[in-house]
Design a protein around this motif. Structure first.
Motif, PDB file in Angstrom:
ATOM      1  N   THR A 149      12.016   2.034   7.416  1.00  7.05           N
ATOM      2  CA  THR A 149      10.962   2.088   6.401  1.00  7.05           C
ATOM      3  C   THR A 149      10.428   3.502   6.313  1.00  7.05           C
ATOM      4  N   ASP A 150      10.188   3.960   5.083  1.00  6.29           N
ATOM      5  CA  ASP A 150       9.566   5.250   4.808  1.00  6.29           C
ATOM      6  C   ASP A 150       8.379   4.993   3.891  1.00  6.29           C
ATOM      7  N   ASN A 151       7.191   5.368   4.352  1.00 11.48           N
ATOM      8  CA  ASN A 151       5.981   5.076   3.589  1.00 11.48           C
ATOM      9  C   ASN A 151       5.167   6.345   3.367  1.00 11.48           C
ATOM     10  N   SER A 152       4.685   6.500   2.133  1.00 15.26           N
ATOM     11  CA  SER A 152       3.723   7.547   1.810  1.00 15.26           C
ATOM     12  C   SER A 152       2.483   6.891   1.228  1.00 15.26           C
ATOM     13  N   ASN A 153       1.319   7.414   1.586  1.00 16.36           N
ATOM     14  CA  ASN A 153       0.092   6.702   1.275  1.00 16.36           C
ATOM     15  C   ASN A 153      -1.037   7.668   0.910  1.00 16.36           C
ATOM     16  N   ILE A 159      12.605   3.606  12.328  1.00 12.66           N
ATOM     17  CA  ILE A 159      13.892   2.920  12.421  1.00 12.66           C
ATOM     18  C   ILE A 159      13.830   1.986  13.623  1.00 12.66           C
ATOM     19  N   ASN A 160      14.140   0.715  13.387  1.00  8.77           N
ATOM     20  CA  ASN A 160      14.016  -0.291  14.431  1.00  8.77           C
ATOM     21  C   ASN A 160      15.325  -1.047  14.588  1.00  8.77           C
ATOM     22  N   HIS A 161      15.799  -1.149  15.834  1.00  5.06           N
ATOM     23  CA  HIS A 161      17.009  -1.904  16.156  1.00  5.06           C
ATOM     24  C   HIS A 161      16.604  -3.110  17.012  1.00  5.06           C
ATOM     25  N   ARG A 162      17.064  -4.308  16.630  1.00  5.32           N
ATOM     26  CA  ARG A 162      16.774  -5.514  17.396  1.00  5.32           C
ATOM     27  C   ARG A 162      18.080  -6.229  17.718  1.00  5.32           C
ATOM     28  N   LEU A 163      18.313  -6.473  18.984  1.00 10.70           N
ATOM     29  CA  LEU A 163      19.522  -7.156  19.432  1.00 10.70           C
ATOM     30  C   LEU A 163      19.111  -8.309  20.334  1.00 10.70           C
ATOM     31  N   GLY A 164      19.584  -9.507  20.023  1.00  7.21           N
ATOM     32  CA  GLY A 164      19.211 -10.674  20.814  1.00  7.21           C
ATOM     33  C   GLY A 164      20.399 -11.576  21.073  1.00  7.21           C
ATOM     34  N   ASN A 170      15.177  -4.104  22.099  1.00  2.42           N
ATOM     35  CA  ASN A 170      14.528  -3.550  20.918  1.00  2.42           C
ATOM     36  C   ASN A 170      14.353  -2.053  21.124  1.00  2.42           C
ATOM     37  N   TYR A 171      14.785  -1.259  20.151  1.00  4.70           N
ATOM     38  CA  TYR A 171      14.640   0.190  20.242  1.00  4.70           C
ATOM     39  C   TYR A 171      14.128   0.723  18.909  1.00  4.70           C
ATOM     40  N   GLN A 172      13.172   1.656  18.983  1.00  3.66           N
ATOM     41  CA  GLN A 172      12.550   2.160  17.765  1.00  3.66           C
ATOM     42  C   GLN A 172      12.272   3.651  17.878  1.00  3.66           C
ATOM     43  N   THR A 173      12.466   4.359  16.777  1.00  2.32           N
ATOM     44  CA  THR A 173      12.055   5.754  16.673  1.00  2.32           C
ATOM     45  C   THR A 173      11.189   5.894  15.423  1.00  2.32           C
ATOM     46  N   GLY A 174      10.275   6.857  15.462  1.00  8.25           N
ATOM     47  CA  GLY A 174       9.404   7.026  14.312  1.00  8.25           C
ATOM     48  C   GLY A 174       8.719   8.371  14.294  1.00  8.25           C
ATOM     49  N   THR A 175       8.366   8.817  13.105  1.00  6.16           N
ATOM     50  CA  THR A 175       7.580  10.031  12.922  1.00  6.16           C
ATOM     51  C   THR A 175       6.466   9.723  11.935  1.00  6.16           C
ATOM     52  N   SER A 176       5.368  10.438  12.062  1.00  6.32           N
ATOM     53  CA  SER A 176       4.251  10.238  11.135  1.00  6.32           C
ATOM     54  C   SER A 176       3.462  11.523  11.018  1.00  6.32           C
ATOM     55  N   ASN A 177       2.772  11.650   9.894  1.00  4.88           N
ATOM     56  CA  ASN A 177       1.878  12.786   9.687  1.00  4.88           C
ATOM     57  C   ASN A 177       0.770  12.350   8.745  1.00  4.88           C
ATOM     58  N   ASN A 204       0.829  -1.185   0.000  1.00  6.25           N
ATOM     59  CA  ASN A 204       0.000   0.000   0.000  1.00  6.25           C
ATOM     60  C   ASN A 204       0.870   1.244   0.000  1.00  6.25           C
ATOM     61  N   GLY A 205       0.534   2.167  -0.899  1.00  8.28           N
ATOM     62  CA  GLY A 205       1.323   3.373  -1.015  1.00  8.28           C
ATOM     63  C   GLY A 205       2.677   3.089  -1.643  1.00  8.28           C
ATOM     64  N   ASN A 206       3.666   3.864  -1.239  1.00 10.90           N
ATOM     65  CA  ASN A 206       5.029   3.693  -1.739  1.00 10.90           C
ATOM     66  C   ASN A 206       5.954   3.592  -0.535  1.00 10.90           C
ATOM     67  N   THR A 207       6.601   2.453  -0.391  1.00  9.99           N
ATOM     68  CA  THR A 207       7.462   2.205   0.761  1.00  9.99           C
ATOM     69  C   THR A 207       8.903   2.039   0.329  1.00  9.99           C
ATOM     70  N   LYS A 208       9.777   2.848   0.925  1.00  4.58           N
ATOM     71  CA  LYS A 208      11.217   2.681   0.771  1.00  4.58           C
ATOM     72  C   LYS A 208      11.740   2.027   2.043  1.00  4.58           C
ATOM     73  N   SER A 209      12.644   1.086   1.906  1.00  2.46           N
ATOM     74  CA  SER A 209      13.170   0.416   3.089  1.00  2.46           C
ATOM     75  C   SER A 209      14.615   0.007   2.875  1.00  2.46           C
ATOM     76  N   TRP A 210      15.349  -0.055   3.970  1.00  2.00           N
ATOM     77  CA  TRP A 210      16.668  -0.667   3.952  1.00  2.00           C
ATOM     78  C   TRP A 210      16.859  -1.412   5.265  1.00  2.00           C
ATOM     79  N   SER A 211      17.697  -2.417   5.243  1.00  4.69           N
ATOM     80  CA  SER A 211      17.920  -3.234   6.426  1.00  4.69           C
ATOM     81  C   SER A 211      19.289  -3.885   6.355  1.00  4.69           C
ATOM     82  N   ALA A 212      19.804  -4.255   7.529  1.00  7.33           N
ATOM     83  CA  ALA A 212      21.090  -4.950   7.616  1.00  7.33           C
ATOM     84  C   ALA A 212      21.131  -5.719   8.923  1.00  7.33           C
ATOM     85  N   GLY A 213      21.861  -6.826   8.919  1.00  5.09           N
ATOM     86  CA  GLY A 213      21.931  -7.607  10.146  1.00  5.09           C
ATOM     87  C   GLY A 213      23.024  -8.638  10.110  1.00  5.09           C
TER      88      GLY A 213
END
Length: 946
Positions: free
Chosen positions: A346-350, A379-384, A404-411, A315-324
């Motif tokens: 992840t960056d999503n516009s809808n 942005i989500n960080h997961r360490l286990g 687990n640590y996450q930051t986010g913004t939305s409008n 749904n919409g247009n999602t840009k994402s990147w990840s590494a682990g």
């Protein structure tokens, strides 16, 4: 319907071709060489010695007789195996169309020493071992360079959607192991999308339990449907990986890579990727979406959503990147360690449009047309980490922390128009818009510590566990929402213009200490006594400020929406269980009593500026019965029954008695007097696999009855504005059934091995939920019938065909809406064909056809979705590939969904990506038998199979 008729004719044509094959066959009788008694269930396999591929398979009946038909021309090896006996092999040279060989009587000798250099005889394609169903990977062929996800799509009863989410018999797969061990904290997609299918020996589907339950052999109700990917023995040491890069029109791109080095017990995996074509190669884990900030769109919690063609990530247009990175090793034979770190953005516009019908009974209703645009990034960080220390043969310690640590913004921006109707009038009642923005961050830390002790007396064990969890979140937001209210004469009688900012902080600290003692009463019965103490502390501090037009500042405290809330929950639980294990069955029964106390403290600002506060205390006593029965009447047959009672405490957001007016048309508040839910769960499962005709059958039935269910109660705040508050009501129950018939046929045409898999899955669900609207208790009835037909056809190095048809009938009846039925259908037809020429050039077409009926005007649409590519395999080992792809060639992709609940029926259109083209290069590298990090002369590690 023409498309469906083409698929049907194609299936009939292929099946007909399979059964007109010449009746070449081999038969015989298998007996013990010493006592001349038959050996029922002895396995007979005919394989191609070049690649060890099975071309024929049979199992001896109770008299020892077997027969394998429909053989092809060529040189093969016939192998017979039976537990405790030396393998029997015989070379076959089939040179004629009508070939019949009767081996008469085959005498099997007791196995005193395994024959060296004997041909490896393959196991059956499906095995049922108690509650585990194992699929042999070689029986379900995939295309070159395929992933584990491609393999899972071919397994009976297993479904993989467009987002890569996996279900088995209708249950979501939440964990995927690799050789019985965690892989990136059990994120299913990271394993299925990054491991190659040709590395897999078998796929096991089972119900996983907690570490304590595995140790004590006592079911503690922690079962979760799980998949284990069992690797081939020769793929456990080496260096391998894959990389790909794509560029396309409209600025589209995709890139990904993975690197793995395995040396038996030591495994290191590194992966990463980025794209703007709506592909999430990982499982989204949104910690803070329901925490700080203000939202503009709210959904009912008792509704059902169905339909649409686009996957959630599309749904919409999602840009994402990840590494682990994932690490696993064994140190000194006593310490097993594994850990992983994963980061994703992840960056999503809808953009979406919706049409909603509100009905609360009577002769009036309203209709809402709305349009919204939104954007968010996370942005989500997961360490286990997991460490198991085997102190000695009697004691062990297991520790599994995760962070687990996450930051986010939305409008978001939305506009809506509400029209009110009755028998006499139809007029615009509300015209409004809203703008919201939020900033959020949150973190969680969990840790499980488990000590296990085994006494010298068999069956006597002791475990002591400590589970702790810390969750924190912070958020702030802005809300601007002007609404105009009109009467039936089109005269504006009220203007509500909200301009607010807020900040919201939540804190939670939970601890549980548990212990268990088991004692073997006799050789078949184990008794367990367990105890657990739980203490959970949480608080929520919410502050809302209105805009002061005099000094142009947000300094006016909104007393109705400002509140500080604390919750303290303590519980003492004492339980006992008995488990009886016999040769063909086992059962368990028991129960626990739980003494719980919940205390709430709340403080709020008043109009005079002073704080007011109160404290509320509740006590509960609950009994949790449980019973299970597991029966294996014969090899490859299993029947299971489970019953368990459980509770669910209300969340802080449900308890906090503060108004949330971020949605001006649906105001929400909490209820500090909520009680715990109590749920009775019943489940019955039957599985069987017939080795004679390869028929696989799995049936699952379940029921759930909930007392004191936490539901929404809705009342009218003012004209056009609703007030929603949670409450406890009885009368909620649901029943479900699913059944899968899998027929993996192994027939032959034109001298090549050609597996055919036909899978039929039927499902049904009936539910009765409860709600309260305008002070009247309402019962809401929903029913769903579904049928899935899946057909796979594979010709080695030539053709890979998958055809699917899905039919879903939905009926929702809500007494709040005059007992009106809402019936709608979802149909989805798909075909995926890959044809190979010159062993290197592949042509692929996948076509999806979605049909939506029974919806609002403008939302009943048939949506064709056509993707295609042409690719060329490169290099000597064909481990490289260059591809040209066309996505949505017809430019028709759309997303249409329906949500039905006790308050409204809503159809939503969401904009999705449409036609674009990609040029891609992919490369798989493999070098097994070597480990780039191993030192010459170092001690060879040994691994264990799961």
């Amino acid at each position: 319907m023409a498309f469906m008729r083409i698929i049907t004719l194609l299936i009939l044509f292929i099946l007909t071709a399979q059964f007109v094959t010449a009746q070449n066959k081999v038969s015989g009788k298998i007996v013990d060489a010493q006592n001349r008694l038959p050996l029922p269930d002895a396995t007979v396999t005919i394989i191609n010695p070049v690649d060890s591929a099975a071309i024929g398979f049979a199992v001896a009946d109770k008299t020892g007789l077997f027969e394998i038909k429909n053989l092809i021309k060529g040189n093969f090896v016939l192998g017979i195996t039976f537990t405790g006996y030396a393998p029997y092999t015989k070379h076959l040279n089939i040179t004629q169309s009508q070939f019949v060989m009767d081996l008469d009587t085959v005498f099997m000798q007791l196995d005193t020493s395994l024959l060296m250099g004997a041909v490896i005889v393959q196991a059956p394609p499906i095995q049922i071992k108690k509650d585990t169903i194992e699929f042999k990977a070689s029986a379900f062929k995939t295309k070159p360079n395929a992933t584990v996800e491609d393999l899972l799509k071919k397994l009976p009863g297993v479904e993989v959607d467009k987002d890569g989410n996996i279900t088995s018999q209708g249950e979501e797969i939440t964990k995927v192991y690799v050789d019985g061990k965690e892989f990136f904290l059990n994120d299913p997609k990271l394993a299925t999308k990054n491991l190659s299918s040709d590395m897999v020996e078998a796929v096991q589907v089972f119900d996983d339990m907690s570490e304590q339950a595995k140790f004590t052999k006592i079911d503690d109700g922690s079962r979760k449907r799980t998949i284990n990917i069992k690797l081939k023995k020769d793929k456990k040491k080496g260096v391998f990986g894959r990389t790909s890069a794509s560029v396309g029109t409209e600025g589209r791109y995709e890139g990904s890579g993975s690197f793995n080095t395995f040396n038996n017990t030591r495994q290191i995996s590194i992966l990463g990727g980025a794209n703007n074509i709506n592909k999430l190669g990982f499982t989204s884990n949104d910690l803070v979406s329901s925490m700080g900030g203000m939202g503009s769109v709210r959904r009912g919690n008792n509704g059902r959503s169905s339909g649409g063609n686009a996957p959630a990530a599309a749904n919409g247009n999602t840009k994402s990147w990840s590494a682990g990175i994932n690490f696993r090793d064994e140190w000194g034979g006593k310490i097993n360690v594994s850990g992983s770190y994963f980061v994703a953005r992840t960056d999503n516009s809808n953009f979406s449009q919706s049409y909603r019908q509100n009905m609360f009974g009577g002769d009036s209703s309203s209709y809402v047309n709305s349009t919204s645009t939104s954007g968010n990034n996370n942005i989500n960080h997961r360490l286990g980490f997991r460490m198991e220390y085997l102190i000695d043969s009697m004691n062990s310690v297991l520790i599994t922390p995760s962070l687990n640590y996450q930051t986010g913004t939305s409008n978001s921006d939305a506009i809506s128009t509400t029209r009110a109707t009755n028998a006499r009038l139809n007029y615009k009642a509300i015209d409004g818009s809203s703008h919201t923005s939020n900033n959020r961050d949150g973190g969680s830390f969990t840790d499980d510590l488990l000590f296990r002790h085994r006494f010298h007396k068999p069956g006597r064990t002791f475990t002591l566990g400590w589970t702790t969890a810390v969750n924190n979140s912070n958020g702030n937001g802005f809300n601007f929402s002007p609404y105009h209210f009109f009467d039936s004469t089109n005269t504006e009688y009220r203007f509500d213009n909200r301009q607010q900012i807020n900040d919201h902080t939540t804190r939670a600290f939970n601890n549980t200490v548990s212990s268990s003692v088991t004692e073997m009463i006799d050789s078949s019965m184990v008794w367990e006594l367990n105890y657990a103490y739980t203490i959970n502390k949480s608080n929520s501090d919410r502050n809302v400020f209105n805009y002061d037009t005099v000094n142009a500042l947000f300094d006016l405290v909104d007393t109705a929406q400002t509140n500080y809330f604390e919750n303290l929950f303590t519980a003492n639980r004492l339980g006992t269980n008995f488990r009886v294990k016999k040769q063909k069955f086992d059962y368990q029964f028991g129960g626990a009593v739980n003494f719980a106390t919940m205390q709430n403290f709340t403080s709020r600002a008043t109009s005079s500026g002073k704080d007011s506060s109160f404290t509320m205390r509740q006590s509960y006593t609950n009994f949790f019965p449980n019973a299970s029965f597991n029966f294996n009447p014969a090899p490859r047959k299993n029947l299971r029954f489970n019953y368990r009672g459980s509770t669910r405490a209300p969340s802080v957001s449900q308890l906090q008695n503060v108004r949330d007016e971020s949605n001006r048309l649906n105001i929400r508040t909490g209820n500090p007097n909520l009680k715990q839910e109590f749920t009775h769960n019943f489940n019955l499962t039957y599985s069987t696999f017939n080795l004679t005709n390869f028929l696989y059958l799995n049936m699952n039935a379940g029921a759930s009855i909930i007392n004191n269910r936490i539901v929404n109660t809705t009342s009218k705040e003012s004209e056009g504005v609703l007030l929603t508050r949670p409450d406890n009501l009885n009368g909620s129950q649901s029943f479900n059934f699913s059944g899968t018939v899998g027929i993996p046929l192994k027939k032959v045409t034109t001298g090549r091995r050609s597996p055919v898999n036909l899978n039929l899955t039927s499902s049904a669900r009936y539910g009765r939920d409860v709600s309260k609207i305008m002070d009247t208790v309402r019962f809401n009835y929903t029913s769903t019938l579904g049928q899935r037909i899946s057909f796979n056809y594979f010709i080695q190095d030539k053709l890979d065909l998958q055809a699917n048809a899905n039919f879903n009938y939905n009926n929702a009846n809500y007494t709040a809406q005059g007992a009106q039925d809402y019936k709608y259908f979802d149909q989805h037809y798909s075909i995926d064909v890959t044809y190979t020429i010159f062993k290197r050039i592949m042509f692929n077409n996948d076509f999806d056809y979605y049909v939506n009926t029974g919806r609002a005007q403008g939302f009943n649409q048939a949506i064709p979705m056509w993707n295609a590519y042409i690719s060329c395999l490169l290099f000597k080992k064909q481990n490289g590939e260059i591809r040209i792809s066309g996505i949505d060639l017809l430019n028709q992709n759309k997303s249409i969904n329906r949500t039905v609940n006790e308050l409204y029926v809503e159809d939503t259109y969401t904009r999705v990506l449409q036609r674009f083209f990609l040029v891609s290069f992919m490369y798989n590298f493999k070098n097994f038998g070597k480990d780039m990090f191993s030192n010459r002369g170092s001690r060879q590690r040994t691994g264990k199979n799961y």
